[in-house]
Design an enzyme around this catalytic site. Sequence first.
Site, PDB file in Angstrom:
ATOM      1  CB  THR A   1      -0.860   0.123   1.282  1.00 40.46           C
ATOM      2  OG1 THR A   1       0.020   0.180   2.412  1.00 40.46           O
ATOM      3  CG2 THR A   1      -1.832  -1.010   1.413  1.00 40.46           C
ATOM      4  CG  ASP A   2       1.156   5.975  -1.059  1.00 37.77           C
ATOM      5  OD1 ASP A   2       2.004   6.131  -0.151  1.00 37.77           O
ATOM      6  OD2 ASP A   2       1.019   6.777  -1.995  1.00 37.77           O
ATOM      7  CD1 TRP A   3       4.305   5.291   5.420  1.00 41.67           C
ATOM      8  CD2 TRP A   3       4.307   4.093   3.544  1.00 41.67           C
ATOM      9  NE1 TRP A   3       5.424   4.469   5.425  1.00 41.67           N
ATOM     10  CE2 TRP A   3       5.452   3.729   4.291  1.00 41.67           C
ATOM     11  CE3 TRP A   3       4.100   3.422   2.324  1.00 41.67           C
ATOM     12  CZ2 TRP A   3       6.380   2.779   3.874  1.00 41.67           C
ATOM     13  CZ3 TRP A   3       5.024   2.472   1.901  1.00 41.67           C
ATOM     14  CH2 TRP A   3       6.143   2.172   2.674  1.00 41.67           C
ATOM     15  CG  ASP A   4      -3.470   5.813   6.777  1.00 38.18           C
ATOM     16  OD1 ASP A   4      -3.868   4.730   7.233  1.00 38.18           O
ATOM     17  OD2 ASP A   4      -3.991   6.907   7.055  1.00 38.18           O
ATOM     18  CB  ALA A   5      -3.250   3.716   0.368  1.00 38.82           C
TER      19      ALA A   5
END
Length: 725
Positions: free
Chosen positions: A249-253
Amino acid sequence: MRNQFLFLAAASLVSAQGFSADWDAAYTKAKTALGKLSQNEKLGLVSGVGWGKGACAGNTAAANSIGYGGLCLQDGPLGVRDRTGITAFPPGIQAASTWDRDLIRQRGKGIGAQTKALGIHVILGPVAGPLGQFPEGGRNWEGFGNDPYLCGVSMEQTVGGIQEAGAQACAKHYIGNEQEKNRDTMNAVIDDRTFHELYLWPFAEAVRANVASIMCSYNKISGKWACENQQMLDAILKKELGFRGYVVTDWDAQHTTVDSANAGLDMTMPGSNYGGMNVLWNNGQLSNAVNNRQVPQARLDDMVTRILAAWYLTKQDSGYPRVVTGGSNVQTTADKNLAKAVARDGIVLLKNEDILPLVKPRSIAIIGSHAVSNPRGINSCGDMGCNTGALSMGWGSGTATLPYLSAPADAISSRARQEGSTVTTTASDNSYQGASAAQNADVAIVFITADSGEEYITVENNKGDRNDLNAWHAGNELVKAVANVNRNTIVVVHSVGPILLESFADLPNVKAIVWAGLPGQESGNALVEVLYGDVSPSGKLPYTIAKRASDYGTSIQATTDNFSEGLYIDYRYLDKNNIAPRYEFGFGLSYTTFNYTALSITSTATSGPATGATVPGGASSLFDTVATITATITNSGPVPGAEVAQLYLGLPSSAPATPVRQLRGFEKQMLQVGESASVTFELRRKDLSYWDVGGKRWVLPAGSFRVEVGGSSRDLRLSGMMTVA
Ligand SMILES: *[C@@H]1O[C@H](CO)[C@@H](O)[C@H](O)[C@H]1NC(C)=O
Ligand SMILES: *[C@@H]1O[C@H](CO)[C@@H](O)[C@H](O)[C@H]1NC(C)=O
């Protein structure tokens, strides 16, 4: 025996070309290792340990039973972020404007080598999303320009370079993340053909280059979050493109526990419950979901296998350095030279009326606040979140700490003094001060900029994306004021992307426009070599510089991006609508001239759909060479120089409506005075095909292809036809 020999010869050719990747062997090791892991170790492999808990932006747990130390994942695409003693290479957009495959690869290798030396396993780059649907897009500069072919080659070379050096690359942000505005809620709705021919293309080339990992983006695609989108992750990435690495994931996606796991997500980052949504994998949630059979055990095992396979593939299982914490200096002299070469060879000369290269002018006035280093310090704005002083990169997570900055004014002054010129520097954007500095100088060099970045920082009211395509800090006014009093005005532009030049480009006193792009740490040193003619400029624009913002045909969207312009972005849009650009895609002047002759076209292509087993990148026949086009280029001018010969293709009328021409080959060739060389463009089946929406496959159309070769998308010196039955 003989057949076996041929096969080996072919195989070694492939590995010599790229990062040599044996996924089958890596999977065999990964599956053996999987059998030794406890369920807890498996859960630890697929999730970050939490924000701020570890040496990197993302960290996963160790699995001692197999001697696995966990992964350290760190930004970013132009060098290792948040570390000292590294190289701040020029951003991707500058690498693309060199149009130099070898240099792009070397840059990747330099980034990868420093990543490895610091014991970091995964470097979060390169970037192919955004591709550049919008010229204002805040993060376009992290990637390689808005043509999928140029971006695709750059992705392939950068991934190859990073992984050759031993680090894992992470192609990002997948996919449809074309703007910063509302990126966390934006819904990207992309028709299937546009999706394949533009936005997916460079990711497919990264997969083709055996990229270890791919990062899913924040936005939705057709209503479903990118990181829990089965169509995007499983159907397209893993099945259609044959991607064998892992999706992170992108960070916190991440928005769900179960749906993301079942859709094909393999790793979640950073492992902190930011939104309070309880969607993590590392706090019992994924464990419970597997126990409840909401997520099959086989899916968890597949996540683990993919992560371990990428680790084995890049040989990180043996002798990989431990993570370096605290100070270090991994930058070599070779890295500095490489950073300079990319910065220099990416400089695009746009206008030159007998003024460059400089020949010992008596006096030079250097003008503008962007000619000098930020007076508060070159790293004084966190993540480069300001546009103060010489611009070397945009802002956000795709930045790195500058080890030093060769400021343009310093480098020019030092060279000018050697040449016996007097120099004054006026580090102000005030028109009155600029004009008064310029009026008695032989030559005035004016610096202007435009900046953009990631949405978590707002700079001068630009929340990531640019608000407009104008030079910042009243740059147009400054240039006009200087040109009003100085007949030898040279404009140097440092910019994240195109700016409108109409207010001064035709002024007779503006004798030269030097597009210095985003040069990284070697800014001034690189610029001087071009200004003084140590080398002839050889960069070409990786995007169009239009006359009006509306000439691009796209604008930043509010909540849904329908991609309604389809295939027609940048030069594809201007060509279709007969709009004259100021400087077209692929354009760039030199201190010498080149002559193009002897176009030759040979083809073995047959029409019809691509066939063959799925290999990394798609159906195997897509990568067969089906046409070879050659041309002869001669340096017909006064000095040595390198030319980027470009090949554009127009599809036959049997194909559905397609852009007038599309880049499908380029070759940079250094030539001495009077020297000729043959350049060769090998076209793959994919390069001649369109995406057939009904059949969901690539199809090579029958009929006559128009082949054009030249020095830009509008300087097409040679043309011919290629007929396919
Ligand atoms: C996007 O397409 C949808 C469906 O056709 C439409 O309802 C919506 O208005 C469009 N959005 C924009 C910004 O054009
Ligand atoms: C360039 O090529 C053309 C043939 O296309 C030839 O007639 C001409 O003389 C060449 N010019 C130079 C300067 O080599």
